[in-house]
Design an enzyme around this catalytic site. Structure first.
Site, PDB file in Angstrom:
ATOM      1  N   SER A  25       4.322  -4.344  -4.584  1.00  0.00           N
ATOM      2  CA  SER A  25       5.398  -4.399  -3.601  1.00  0.00           C
ATOM      3  C   SER A  25       5.872  -5.817  -3.318  1.00  0.00           C
ATOM      4  O   SER A  25       5.456  -6.776  -3.958  1.00  0.00           O
ATOM      5  CB  SER A  25       4.976  -3.747  -2.284  1.00  0.00           C
ATOM      6  OG  SER A  25       4.014  -4.558  -1.651  1.00  0.00           O
ATOM      7  N   TYR A  58       9.018  -1.850  -3.814  1.00  0.00           N
ATOM      8  CA  TYR A  58       9.219  -1.325  -2.465  1.00  0.00           C
ATOM      9  C   TYR A  58       8.762  -2.371  -1.460  1.00  0.00           C
ATOM     10  O   TYR A  58       8.039  -3.310  -1.793  1.00  0.00           O
ATOM     11  CB  TYR A  58       8.463  -0.006  -2.268  1.00  0.00           C
ATOM     12  CG  TYR A  58       6.967  -0.130  -2.422  1.00  0.00           C
ATOM     13  CD1 TYR A  58       6.155  -0.352  -1.316  1.00  0.00           C
ATOM     14  CD2 TYR A  58       6.370  -0.049  -3.673  1.00  0.00           C
ATOM     15  CE1 TYR A  58       4.783  -0.486  -1.455  1.00  0.00           C
ATOM     16  CE2 TYR A  58       5.003  -0.178  -3.825  1.00  0.00           C
ATOM     17  CZ  TYR A  58       4.217  -0.391  -2.715  1.00  0.00           C
ATOM     18  OH  TYR A  58       2.864  -0.528  -2.861  1.00  0.00           O
TER      19      TYR A  58
END
Length: 136
Positions: A25, A58
């Site tokens: 991420s 993300y």
């Protein structure tokens, strides 16, 4: 028909850390996330200005006011501390709504503090010395 449109852009953020052995991420200062209207877990594209690498990942919320822009997991092989990045999120909208849509653009300084906002992704922050995307 749905059109995929730029929803938000954090322009020229400085990567503060990269950790290869993290689960994955990008970690972003919560202030930046709120200014750009990016949610935890949201898909973002990251473009590294220094080396041209682009990736999708993300978002994980980082400490508010910390200035953190942390690249986690395998992406740490592509993006390094000190690199300048553009972080973008997209939204799918029906055609009529897409034609009225204006993205959020967040400009930051070298410490990832917000120094301006806008709605035109091609227009630089006044006084930044950057060129407008509207001019060739």
């Amino acid at each position: 028909m749905l059109r995929t449109m730029l929803h938000a852009k954090i322009h020229r953020a400085t990567v503060t850390r990269a950790d290869l052995h993290y689960v994955g991420s990008i970690t972003l200062d919560l202030d930046l996330m709120e200014a750009a209207d990016i949610l935890p877990g949201e898909l973002v594209a990251v473009a590294d200005i220094n080396n041209g690498n682009r990736l999708e990942t993300y978002v994980i919320a980082g400490e508010r006011g910390s200035g953190v822009v942390g690249i986690n997991g395998a992406a740490a092989r592509l993006v390094h501390p000190g690199d300048l990045v553009i972080i973008m999120s997209y939204v799918q909208l029906p055609d009529a709504e897409a034609r009225r849509h204006h993205p959020r653009v967040v400009f930051v300084d070298a410490e990832n503090r917000i120094i301006g906002t806008g709605t035109d992704p091609a227009e630089p922050l006044p006084g930044s010395g950057l060129l407008s995307g509207h001019h060739t």
